[in-house]
Scaffold this active site. Structure first.
Site, short mmCIF file in Angstrom:
data_model
loop_
_atom_site.label_atom_id
_atom_site.label_comp_id
_atom_site.label_asym_id
_atom_site.label_seq_id
_atom_site.Cartn_x
_atom_site.Cartn_y
_atom_site.Cartn_z
N MET A 33 -4.70 -8.07 -1.73
CA MET A 33 -5.27 -9.34 -1.27
C MET A 33 -5.35 -10.30 -2.44
SD MET A 33 -8.15 -7.87 1.38
CE MET A 33 -8.88 -9.43 1.73
N GLU A 34 -4.47 -11.28 -2.41
CA GLU A 34 -4.38 -12.25 -3.50
C GLU A 34 -5.70 -13.01 -3.64
OE1 GLU A 34 -3.30 -15.91 -3.35
OE2 GLU A 34 -3.12 -15.91 -5.53
N GLN A 95 3.37 -5.32 -6.49
CA GLN A 95 3.98 -6.04 -5.36
C GLN A 95 4.69 -7.31 -5.84
OE1 GLN A 95 1.97 -8.48 -2.17
NE2 GLN A 95 2.60 -6.75 -0.89
N CYS A 125 3.46 -12.81 3.54
CA CYS A 125 2.57 -13.91 3.14
C CYS A 125 2.79 -15.14 4.05
CB CYS A 125 2.81 -14.29 1.67
SG CYS A 125 1.70 -15.59 1.14
N LYS A 166 6.35 -4.58 2.97
CA LYS A 166 5.17 -4.91 3.79
C LYS A 166 5.52 -6.14 4.63
CE LYS A 166 0.19 -5.58 3.52
NZ LYS A 166 -0.05 -7.03 3.70
N ASN A 226 -1.47 -1.44 9.80
CA ASN A 226 -2.45 -2.31 9.14
C ASN A 226 -2.89 -3.46 10.06
OD1 ASN A 226 -2.11 -5.14 7.10
ND2 ASN A 226 -3.84 -3.77 6.84
N GLY A 250 -7.87 -3.48 4.54
CA GLY A 250 -8.13 -4.58 3.61
C GLY A 250 -9.56 -5.07 3.72
N ARG A 251 -9.75 -6.10 4.57
CA ARG A 251 -11.06 -6.75 4.65
C ARG A 251 -12.16 -5.77 5.05
NH1 ARG A 251 -9.18 -11.06 8.70
NH2 ARG A 251 -8.03 -9.18 9.33
C1 LIG Z 1 -7.36 -13.36 1.15
C2 LIG Z 1 -6.17 -12.49 1.50
C3 LIG Z 1 -5.16 -12.32 0.57
C4 LIG Z 1 -4.05 -11.52 0.88
N1 LIG Z 1 -3.07 -11.31 -0.08
C5 LIG Z 1 -2.03 -10.49 0.20
C6 LIG Z 1 -1.05 -10.18 -0.80
O1 LIG Z 1 -1.14 -10.62 -1.98
N2 LIG Z 1 -0.01 -9.38 -0.46
C7 LIG Z 1 0.11 -8.87 0.83
O2 LIG Z 1 1.08 -8.16 1.10
N3 LIG Z 1 -0.81 -9.12 1.76
C8 LIG Z 1 -1.87 -9.90 1.49
N4 LIG Z 1 -2.84 -10.10 2.44
C9 LIG Z 1 -2.76 -9.39 3.74
C10 LIG Z 1 -3.52 -8.05 3.66
O3 LIG Z 1 -2.87 -7.17 2.76
C11 LIG Z 1 -3.60 -7.38 5.05
O4 LIG Z 1 -2.28 -7.20 5.52
C12 LIG Z 1 -4.39 -8.22 6.05
O5 LIG Z 1 -5.60 -8.67 5.49
C13 LIG Z 1 -4.68 -7.43 7.34
O6 LIG Z 1 -5.39 -6.26 7.04
P1 LIG Z 1 -7.00 -6.15 7.24
O7 LIG Z 1 -7.30 -6.64 8.63
O8 LIG Z 1 -7.28 -4.69 7.04
O9 LIG Z 1 -7.62 -7.04 6.21
C14 LIG Z 1 -3.94 -10.90 2.15
C15 LIG Z 1 -4.98 -11.09 3.09
C16 LIG Z 1 -6.08 -11.86 2.79
C17 LIG Z 1 -7.18 -12.04 3.81
#
Ligand SMILES: Cc1cc2nc3c(=O)[nH]c(=O)nc-3n(C[C@H](O)[C@H](O)[C@H](O)COP(=O)(O)O)c2cc1C
Length: 337
Positions: A33-34, A95, A125, A166, A226, A250-251
């Site tokens: 998560m960036e 990544q 993204c 991904k 995911n 993630g979240r």
């Molecule tokens: C703030 C934020 C930043 C994210 N940055 C990335 C990232 O850098 N690379 C990536 O592949 N996914 C990124 N994602 C997506 C997450 O890896 C994940 O796929 C998405 O949040 C859904 O999963 P979750 O519901 O478990 O959070 C980001 C998501 C959020 C909310």
């Protein structure tokens, strides 16, 4: 501050074990998560337990080589004694996000020379600026481009090291979801992680786990499910509906740090009393990494996530905001003295 001399660490170390996904049952990954999951957060969450692998925030590959110090900044674990692992020994993938297969390959090879145990490629993204520059989910419009990007990296990264992809379910619609999975496999991906939404769906609920099942059926490589797992019950349903064995969280993990342990049946949900020391540790480590301003903004960010589970976190969030307002008022008054 990242020490450029760290580049002496160049190595051709080993990658993840080939059987990583097949040893000892279901695996749980911490989602990249960036702007959120940096090395401090990776350390903290993997330290709680239940997480088997994590991934750096995306590193953008444009038309130049990424300087070593950028790799070391975004994947400081490359400089640890046990390279490319968090302090508790959880492996970390680097990544990359880009569209030029050759450039992606060259930079991936460099990350591996610096100690990365594997490379993950970002095709998910949704950010407009990233998509406008032909990166992230844009490539999902044409699965041949996903295949070419994965192949570009696979060709230049030693077979001992994993190359994973991904993706989402598509860009605007889901019509190409099976082709996207097949493209990643054809390019040589070791596995595929699918965030169960299109790019246009952003992060809007619901996540469409049933489409992951169709993607899994279309390929032989492992697929990691995911999207929208907030509770152990969500986890169970996602695995049932997607037919997957492995998950990325993630979240949900940020809102509930013991979630991976709970999903594996290794713990009850942690109490606020158990989580609170993590918050102090988080502030100290964030401040040591990037100073007090950074630590305070990351603290508010994490407390907001924790508030989804713990009312005490919401109270603390309000206190931190109040202290900030008071100190900035004081500062303004001082400025007029
Ligand atoms: C703030 C934020 C930043 C994210 N940055 C990335 C990232 O850098 N690379 C990536 O592949 N996914 C990124 N994602 C997506 C997450 O890896 C994940 O796929 C998405 O949040 C859904 O999963 P979750 O519901 O478990 O959070 C980001 C998501 C959020 C909310």
């Amino acid at each position: 501050m990242i020490n450029r001399e760290l580049s002496v660490f160049v190595t051709s170390g080993s990658g993840l074990s080939k059987n990583f996904l097949f040893d000892q049952g279901p695996k749980i990954f911490l989602a990249p998560m960036e702007g959120v999951v940096d090395h401090v957060t990776r350390d903290l969450i993997t330290g709680v337990g239940g997480v088997d692998l994590c991934v750096t925030e995306f590193i953008r590959v444009l038309d130049q080589s990424i300087p070593d110090h950028v790799f070391f900044r975004d994947a400081i674990e490359l400089t640890f004694e046990q390279r490319s692992h968090t302090a508790n020994g959880t492996p970390l993938l680097v990544q990359l996000l880009g569209s030029d297969p050759k450039r992606l390959g060259e930079n991936a090879a460099r990350a591996v020379e610096l100690g990365a145990v594997g490379i993950d490629l970002n095709f998910g993204c949704p950010a407009k600026t990233v998509n406008r520059h032909d990166g992230g989910a844009t490539l999902l419009k044409d699965p041949r481009r996903v295949e070419a990007a994965v192949r570009g990296v696979r060709d230049l990264v030693p077979q001992t090291h994993t190359v994973s992809a991904k993706t989402r379910l598509g860009f605007s619609d889901k019509s190409l979801h099976r082709e996207i999975a097949q493209a990643a496999e054809a390019g040589g991906a070791s596995w595929l992680t699918v965030h169960a939404r299109t790019r246009d769906e952003g992060y809007r609920p619901p996540a469409h786990w049933e489409f992951i099942a169709a993607m899994k059926d279309a390929v032989k490589i492992p697929v990691i499910a995911n999207g929208d797992v907030w509770t152990p019950d969500d986890y169970k349903r996602m695995l049932e509906i997607s037919g997957c064995q492995h998950a990325m969280l993630g979240r949900g993990l940020l809102a509930r740090p013991s979630l991976a342990l709970e999903c594996k049946g290794l713990s009850e949900m942690w109490t606020w009393g158990q989580v609170r020391p993590l918050v102090s540790q988080f502030v100290k480590s964030s401040e040591a990494a990037r100073g007090p301003r950074f630590a305070s903004s990351r603290l508010k960010q994490w407390l907001k996530s924790l508030s989804l589970t713990y009312t005490e976190a919401a109270v603390l969030f309000e206190k931190v905001k109040r202290i900030e307002t008071l100190s900035s008022e004081l500062f303004e008054k001082n400025a007029t003295w």
